[in-house]
Design a protein around this motif. Structure first.
Motif, PDB file in Angstrom:
ATOM      1  N   VAL A 308       0.886  -1.165   0.000  1.00 35.21           N
ATOM      2  CA  VAL A 308       0.000   0.000   0.000  1.00 35.21           C
ATOM      3  C   VAL A 308       0.918   1.207   0.000  1.00 35.21           C
ATOM      4  CG1 VAL A 308      -1.727   1.298   1.292  1.00 35.21           C
ATOM      5  CG2 VAL A 308      -1.811  -1.204   1.271  1.00 35.21           C
ATOM      6  N   LEU A 309       0.875   2.001  -1.070  1.00 33.18           N
ATOM      7  CA  LEU A 309       1.850   3.075  -1.257  1.00 33.18           C
ATOM      8  C   LEU A 309       1.306   4.425  -0.815  1.00 33.18           C
ATOM      9  CD1 LEU A 309       3.215   2.060  -4.772  1.00 33.18           C
ATOM     10  CD2 LEU A 309       4.168   1.506  -2.528  1.00 33.18           C
ATOM     11  N   LEU A 310       2.196   5.298  -0.393  1.00 31.34           N
ATOM     12  CA  LEU A 310       1.821   6.660  -0.068  1.00 31.34           C
ATOM     13  C   LEU A 310       1.399   7.394  -1.342  1.00 31.34           C
ATOM     14  CD1 LEU A 310       4.710   7.660   2.389  1.00 31.34           C
ATOM     15  CD2 LEU A 310       2.475   6.681   2.923  1.00 31.34           C
ATOM     16  N   ASP A 311       0.606   8.421  -1.171  1.00 38.81           N
ATOM     17  CA  ASP A 311       0.162   9.210  -2.327  1.00 38.81           C
ATOM     18  C   ASP A 311       1.359   9.703  -3.117  1.00 38.81           C
ATOM     19  OD1 ASP A 311      -2.442   8.846  -1.553  1.00 38.81           O
ATOM     20  OD2 ASP A 311      -2.674  10.839  -0.638  1.00 38.81           O
ATOM     21  N   GLY A 312       1.307   9.501  -4.420  1.00 35.78           N
ATOM     22  CA  GLY A 312       2.370   9.959  -5.305  1.00 35.78           C
ATOM     23  C   GLY A 312       3.443   8.934  -5.573  1.00 35.78           C
ATOM     24  N   ALA A 313       3.510   7.888  -4.768  1.00 29.40           N
ATOM     25  CA  ALA A 313       4.534   6.852  -4.959  1.00 29.40           C
ATOM     26  C   ALA A 313       4.020   5.801  -5.941  1.00 29.40           C
ATOM     27  CB  ALA A 313       4.880   6.193  -3.636  1.00 29.40           C
TER      28      ALA A 313
END
Length: 452
Positions: A308-313
């Motif tokens: 689950v990636l951070l926003d923008g990654a």
């Protein structure tokens, strides 16, 4: 022992017993049931908090330009971005370099010596870089075993994620110069803190004690507060310490994994035992150690999993799995206890159905059940305990961890978290190595045709 039902056609041995006349790898006489002996150590070893200090006061394995790192051994020239960033931070913290450029030149010249945390009875989250000034939690187990792990910096910019900006360095200095001494004073003025009981209580309160430690950190703060109040601390420093701990939901992680490392050290070195005693990754290779095979590493390329990636990654930003904190799963919590921690699924991905399936499947590759780590939502059944390399090989079920993820490039920090299945190969290789040493279980003829 676990009463899980194996997949159809799989034979799961209860223990690896050498044939008549076989000599165990260490030359020692193996117990009649090596698997059970290992489980007894995992279930029975007591661990208490000993102190909080700088790493140079806990081990002689660190020194000027001599650092520890997470995972199996790796050459300095082969380190990935986050570990490079953490070493840059370490050189700046130790004043071995005045600028990032100077730190990079030292690394590129090969003037830093690195070795695994596990070789020093330590565990480091993510990059796991430990320098002399790194503040660490020190645990002590039955038999005088001592282990340690760096204090948790929070999940923003952090050395363990490869950050080396001034904010990260200032926080590290404060942790070492203010928070660590304050906690050490609190420990001295408090009743002995049972770290296994701390983890067990965290599971009862909704943590998995690997990637969710909100309740565990609160319980830890409550246990240490009387000692903090008794200590001769500046009021502002004391308030800052309490504020930092209460604002860091991962603060209890090093306390939990130091305990896990102590338990697995106690469970190591049992001739013939197929139980895993370490899982760790340096960002390039993921490795395991097995009780009956000593300090030998069995490795596979580090996986990435399902993050689950951070926003923008994006997935292209993610460095493959790294860290020693999967000692949590090795000791029977973390992903093996996700049914105890419903809230963690939003952090690592999935839902409760997936959590239940993961815990259920881990029971098929574990030789036993924890007597201390209990899951309220499963009628207080113990967590799966003791990954058995023969069972992994026979079933093809991949052991699972949940873990944080760092950016591939130095200095970029955290990019997400996820659930990561570990390939069967290193477990199967360890199983074969035990067979070759004369510890072949019945019913394991080779690798399964398909993986579950």
């Amino acid at each position: 022992m676990s009463n899980a039902t194996p997949p159809s056609g799989a034979t799961l041995p209860s223990g690896a017993t050498p044939p008549s006349g076989a000599t165990p790898p260490s030359g020692a006489t193996p117990p009649s049931d090596p698997t059970q002996a290992t489980l007894d150590a995992l279930n029975g070893t007591e661990v208490r908090l000993r102190r909080v200090c700088k790493a140079r006061d806990a081990t002689d394995r660190v020194g000027p330009r001599r650092f520890l790192h997470a995972g199996p051994p790796i050459d300095l020239a082969d380190i990935t971005g986050p570990m490079r960033g953490a070493i840059i931070a370490g050189l700046l913290l130790e004043k071995e370099a005045a600028t990032v450029a100077e730190a990079e030149a030292i690394i590129d010249a090969g003037e830093v010596t690195i070795s695994p945390c596990h070789d020093a009875n330590a565990v480091g989250a993510m990059a796991g870089v430990v320098t002399p000034s790194t503040p660490v939690v020190v645990a002590e187990a039955t038999g005088g075993i001592t282990t340690f792990s760096p204090l948790n910096e929070g999940i923003g910019g952090a050395m363990r994620y490869g950050s080396y900006d001034e904010g990260t360095l200032s926080r590290l200095r404060w942790l070492g110069d203010v928070l660590a001494p304050a906690l050490d004073e609190a420990v001295r003025r408090s009743d002995p803190l049972d770290l296994i009981a701390l983890v067990a209580e965290g599971l009862r309160r909704g943590d998995d004690c690997h990637n969710r430690l909100v309740a565990t950190s609160a319980a830890l703060l409550a246990a240490l507060t009387p000692g903090l109040l008794r200590a001769p601390l500046d009021r502002t420093d004391a308030a800052d310490v309490v504020a930092f701990i209460s604002g860091n939901g991962h603060f209890a992680l090093p306390f939990a994994i130091s305990a896990a490392k102590a338990v697995t050290v106690a469970a190591g070195g049992i001739p013939g035992s197929p139980i895993v005693t370490a899982m760790a990754s340096n960002g390039r290779e993921f490795g395991i150690r097995v009780s009956g095979l000593g300090d030998r590493w069995f490795t596979v390329p580090a996986p990435i999993g399902d993050p689950v990636l951070l926003d923008g990654a994006t997935i292209d930003d993610v460095n493959p799995t790294m860290g020693d904190s999967m000692i949590a799963e090795t000791a029977g919590f973390g992903a093996f206890a996700m049914t105890a921690a419903p809230a963690i699924m939003s952090f690592v991905g999935g839902d409760m159905a997936r959590a239940m399936e993961i815990t259920r499947s881990m029971r098929t590759v574990c030789a036993g059940t924890s007597r201390r780590f209990l899951i309220p939502g499963e009628d207080f059944r113990g967590t799966p305990l003791g990954i058995d390399v023969h069972r992994v090989r026979a079933t093809g079920v991949e052991p699972v961890i949940n873990n944080g993820l760092a950016h591939r490039e130095p200095g970029r920090g955290r990019v997400g978290a996820g659930i990561t299945p570990i390939p069967v190969e290193p477990f199967a290789a360890a199983s074969r190595a035990l067979e070759e040493a004369g510890f072949a279980p019945s019913g394991v003829a080779g690798e399964p045709e398909t993986r579950a």
